[in-house]
Motif scaffolding. Structure first.
Motif, short mmCIF file in Angstrom:
data_model
loop_
_atom_site.label_atom_id
_atom_site.label_comp_id
_atom_site.label_asym_id
_atom_site.label_seq_id
_atom_site.Cartn_x
_atom_site.Cartn_y
_atom_site.Cartn_z
N GLN A 87 0.81 -1.22 0.00
CA GLN A 87 0.00 0.00 0.00
C GLN A 87 0.84 1.26 0.00
N LEU A 88 1.97 1.21 0.69
CA LEU A 88 2.87 2.37 0.64
C LEU A 88 3.35 2.57 -0.79
N LEU A 89 3.77 1.47 -1.40
CA LEU A 89 4.34 1.58 -2.75
C LEU A 89 3.32 2.08 -3.76
N THR A 90 2.08 1.61 -3.67
CA THR A 90 1.12 2.11 -4.66
C THR A 90 0.82 3.60 -4.43
N ARG A 91 1.12 4.06 -3.25
CA ARG A 91 1.00 5.51 -3.02
C ARG A 91 2.29 6.23 -3.36
N GLY A 92 3.24 5.49 -3.88
CA GLY A 92 4.50 6.12 -4.26
C GLY A 92 5.40 6.43 -3.08
N ILE A 93 5.17 5.76 -1.93
CA ILE A 93 6.00 6.01 -0.75
C ILE A 93 6.91 4.79 -0.52
N GLN A 94 8.19 5.03 -0.39
CA GLN A 94 9.14 3.94 -0.22
C GLN A 94 9.22 3.55 1.26
N PRO A 95 9.12 2.25 1.54
CA PRO A 95 9.22 1.82 2.93
C PRO A 95 10.67 1.68 3.40
N MET A 96 10.89 1.98 4.66
CA MET A 96 12.17 1.65 5.32
C MET A 96 11.81 0.82 6.54
N VAL A 97 12.35 -0.39 6.59
CA VAL A 97 11.95 -1.34 7.64
C VAL A 97 13.02 -1.39 8.74
N THR A 98 12.59 -1.30 10.00
CA THR A 98 13.50 -1.53 11.12
C THR A 98 13.23 -2.92 11.68
N LEU A 99 14.27 -3.70 11.85
CA LEU A 99 14.10 -5.09 12.29
C LEU A 99 14.06 -5.23 13.81
N HIS A 100 14.70 -4.32 14.51
CA HIS A 100 14.61 -4.37 15.98
C HIS A 100 14.49 -2.95 16.52
N HIS A 101 13.34 -2.68 17.13
CA HIS A 101 13.15 -1.36 17.73
C HIS A 101 12.67 -1.57 19.17
N PHE A 102 13.58 -1.97 20.01
CA PHE A 102 13.40 -2.08 21.47
C PHE A 102 12.56 -3.27 21.96
N THR A 103 11.69 -3.85 21.14
CA THR A 103 10.79 -4.86 21.71
C THR A 103 11.22 -6.28 21.35
N ASN A 104 10.92 -7.21 22.27
CA ASN A 104 11.23 -8.62 22.09
C ASN A 104 10.00 -9.47 22.39
N PRO A 105 9.86 -10.60 21.69
CA PRO A 105 8.80 -11.54 22.09
C PRO A 105 9.11 -12.05 23.50
N LEU A 106 8.08 -12.39 24.25
CA LEU A 106 8.30 -12.83 25.63
C LEU A 106 9.18 -14.07 25.71
N TRP A 107 8.94 -15.03 24.79
CA TRP A 107 9.74 -16.26 24.86
C TRP A 107 11.22 -15.98 24.69
N TRP A 108 11.53 -14.96 23.91
CA TRP A 108 12.95 -14.64 23.66
C TRP A 108 13.51 -13.83 24.82
N GLU A 109 12.67 -12.97 25.37
CA GLU A 109 13.07 -12.21 26.56
C GLU A 109 13.39 -13.20 27.69
N ASP A 110 12.55 -14.24 27.81
CA ASP A 110 12.77 -15.20 28.88
C ASP A 110 14.04 -16.03 28.68
N LEU A 111 14.46 -16.12 27.44
CA LEU A 111 15.74 -16.81 27.19
C LEU A 111 16.93 -15.91 27.54
N GLY A 112 16.61 -14.62 27.82
CA GLY A 112 17.68 -13.68 28.15
C GLY A 112 17.98 -12.67 27.05
N ALA A 113 17.21 -12.73 25.95
CA ALA A 113 17.37 -11.75 24.85
C ALA A 113 18.84 -11.54 24.51
N PHE A 114 19.26 -10.30 24.43
CA PHE A 114 20.64 -10.03 23.99
C PHE A 114 21.68 -10.30 25.09
N GLU A 115 21.23 -10.79 26.24
CA GLU A 115 22.22 -11.13 27.28
C GLU A 115 23.03 -12.35 26.89
N GLU A 116 22.45 -13.20 26.04
CA GLU A 116 23.14 -14.44 25.67
C GLU A 116 23.47 -14.44 24.18
#
Ligand code: GAL
Length: 664
Positions: free
Chosen positions: A120-149
């Motif tokens: 939908q962005l593209l058909t409006r002529g707007i280019q997307p920029m995707v961020t893969l990590h912006h502060f949030t983690n799934p709970l299962w991954w947080e419970d594994l220790g996230a970036f601590e391990e």
């Protein structure tokens, strides 16, 4: 005023004296500049379940994200808001906890939601920029220790690869990790972000793993299909640290230490491939880290004045200079620091993108000036040689500001969280006007001519729909238009316009205007006058003319021209005479007089006022009417790039060859 010493320069300008006029006249930035707004999934979507939602009840504000902006259910409406800002780019993040709510379980609906957002962005002529990590983690991954391990990085890379597989055919711009230093320091030093700890040991570990994760992500995505042609980079928040009293060695020491931990060690890591995490003694080599960014994203908000007794709690007001103005966040507005941020990251020798800049200012009495100042600094930095590709305002709309909850309002749109009503602020109007005056003009394509000379089957087919190199020439033209940063085109389809029904382009917004009867090139433009923007790029729908639009548009704007015509001097015929950059004489047919020294190559920039001045009803030719009588007003832009037309079967054959060769 400028305070300059071995710690660098702390410039403070008298902003009253600054002339901002170029910001609104379209002359401050190059036409290819990306104009963007930014958001992050958790701050706007609502209804999430991740490390933040679990942490929120115990956060500083105690406010829960809840429905946030309910963006998950209001995608279409919010796309309108983005489009109304006249931006060309939109930065958003993928919510991993939605996409992989349980380890190894992928939610196809969530994946489709993001994929549809991209479409939908593209058909409006707007280019997307995707961020893969912006502060949030799934709970299962947080419970594994996230970036601590370190071993957990595997899961994040698996998620990134999955989404790259789905989106990289359409998304050019990718940010790996947003603000690793903020994630590490807020989560593990100040304890204001989850998991709310205060441990230098963990901060070091997490920082190291963030850098490892970034490098692995970059290398993995680059090795995938589309990887080599996509732009992937790290987003770094640059906080400028100044000694509160510049003569005080303790203040200077503190500023230097903080700058080292928050800024320099990360930049050095990218530069050298060796990373010395904040407060660590030794640097550690990280595989693939060196050169692992195609661009550096800079998020810039403020400078901090350092003393050995700096408050570590945000409730205590940070120190400011007496003349500085506090934002709602209590830190000062200090646009001059953005220049210093550019100077700092320039050592990486890669393109710079301002991936975030904005201000918490609920009543919007500061934001217009904030926008002007930071854009002014960016424009000057470009003029001084910095390679800055774009600017994304933070943020599109008020949203959930992490530990501050809904108390800090960063939006160009105000959001009423009771009713979810969005209202454009004054600053939003301003940003939209500045973007509009700079972004690439609308493209207008004269696509009505028939392919009468191209044989039986094209007698009644508009030439621009004739297939060459596997698709209609019009599709090739639009691919080029897109590659030049243009995002919307008006196609004048002539009186056989119904043949264009169903034609679309994946990333240029198209408007078609049909004619009731044959009207000629001039008549076609007059007929479509309501759809013309103030300035537009005019193309012939049966010519392929792959020139750089940037210099052409720049020339047009710089000279305040009303009509700028591209001329080639390398052509077997000549049809015009130019002198001192202006058209002197033009003759479409007949023998060219000897002084003729150029040929009209086809791509011009036209001000709508010219159409309004010469326009009339009926059938008339644009070039035969306007060029002779307007000649001295017409500016000439020389570009001798070859253009391809398809007037005859032989020429069509040559063009076919050209496309086939350029594909291999
Ligand atoms: C950045 C962050 C954004 C936004 C902004 C405003 O650090 O990336 O998510 O919250 O700050 O404070």
């Amino acid at each position: 005023m400028t305070v300059s010493d071995s710690m660098g320069v702390e410039e403070h300008r008298n902003w009253d004296d600054v002339d901002y006029s170029a910001l609104l006249s379209g002359k401050a930035f190059p036409p290819t500049f990306m104009w963007g707004v930014a958001t992050a999934s958790h701050q706007i979507e609502g209804g999430n379940s991740n490390n933040w939602t679990r942490f929120e009840p115990t956060s500083k504000s105690g406010q829960e994200s809840g429905d946030a902006c309910d963006h998950w259910n209001r995608k279409e409406q919010d796309l309108e808001l983005i489009q109304d800002l006249n931006v060309t780019h939109y930065r958003f993040s993928l919510e991993w906890s939605r996409i992989e709510p349980e380890m190894g379980t992928w939610d196809q609906d969530a994946i489709d939601w993001y994929s549809d957002l991209v479409d939908q962005l593209l058909t409006r002529g707007i280019q997307p920029m995707v961020t893969l990590h912006h502060f949030t983690n799934p709970l299962w991954w947080e419970d594994l220790g996230a970036f601590e391990e370190e071993s957990n990085i595997f899961y994040w890379i698996r998620f990134c690869s999955k989404m790259f597989e789905v989106l990289s055919d359409r998304v050019e711009w990718w940010c790996t990790i947003n603000e690793p230093a903020v994630y590490a320091s807020m989560g593990y030093v100040l304890g204001e972000f989850p998991p709310g700890e205060r441990s230098f040991k963990k901060t070091r570990k997490v920082s190291l793993n963030l850098m490892r994760a970034h490098a692995r992500c970059y290398r993995t995505l680059k090795s995938m299909e589309n990887g080599p042609i996509r732009k992937i980079g790290l987003v770094k928040n640059i906080n400028i640290f100044d000694p509160y009293r510049r003569w005080n060695p303790l203040h200077r020491f503190q500023a230097n230490v903080l700058d080292g931990m928050f800024n320099r060690c990360w930049i050095n890591g990218l530069k050298t491939g060796r990373f010395k995490p904040p407060s660590a003694f030794r640097s550690i080599p990280i595989d693939g880290l060196k050169g692992s960014s195609d661009f550096i994203g800079v998020n810039y908000y403020t400078h901090l004045l350092a003393t050995p007794f700096m408050p570590t709690k945000v409730e205590i007001d940070p120190l400011i200079r007496p003349w500085e103005e506090r934002t709602d966040f209590r830190y000062p507005m200090y646009a001059e620091g953005l220049k210093r941020a550019f100077d700092m990251v320039a050592q990486l020798n890669i393109p710079i993108i301002v991936t975030e800049n904005g201000v918490a200012d609920d009543d919007d009495d500061m934001r217009p000036e904030h926008v002007r100042r930071h854009l002014q600094i960016t424009a000057e930095a470009i003029q001084n040689g910095h390679n800055i590709l774009g600017f994304y305002h933070w943020s599109l709309m008020d949203n959930f500001e992490w530990a501050e909850g809904y108390d800090q309002c960063f939006g160009l749109y105000h959001v009423d969280f009771e009713t979810q009503k969005r209202t454009l602020r004054e600053s939003g109007h301003l940003y939209a006007r500045i973007a509009k005056s700079h972004r690439m003009p609308q493209v207008v394509i004269l696509a009505g001519g028939l392919g009468t000379r191209l044989g039986e089957k094209t007698q009644h087919l508009p030439k621009s729909l004739v297939e060459v190199g596997g698709q209609p020439i019009l599709a090739h033209i639009l691919d080029w238009v897109k590659s030049q940063g243009c995002n919307r085109a008006l196609v004048l389809t002539g009186h056989h316009g119904e043949q264009f029904d169903g034609f679309h382009h994946p990333s240029v917004e198209l408007t078609f205007v049909k004619e009731p009867e044959q009207m000629g090139t001039g008549g076609a433009l007059w007929n479509a006058r309501e759809h013309l923007e103030d300035d537009f790029i005019l193309l012939w729908g049966d010519d392929y003319h792959p020139i750089d639009y940037g210099p052409l548009v720049h020339h047009h704007r710089e000279t305040s021209s009303r009509l700028t015509m591209t001329v080639t001097t390398d052509h077997d015929e000549m049809n015009l005479h130019y002198e001192n950059g202006r058209l002197v004489d033009y003759a479409k047919d007949g023998d060219a007089p000897r002084e003729f020294n150029g040929y009209e190559a086809g791509t011009s920039v036209v001000s709508k006022s010219v159409v309004m001045e010469f326009g009339k009803d009926g059938n008339w030719s644009w070039e035969k009417t306007v060029y002779p009588s307007f000649s001295n007003e017409i500016h000439i832009h020389i570009d001798s790039t070859k253009f391809w037309d398809m007037g005859t079967p032989e020429r069509l054959e040559k063009l076919e060859q050209f496309f086939n060769e350029s594909r291999t």
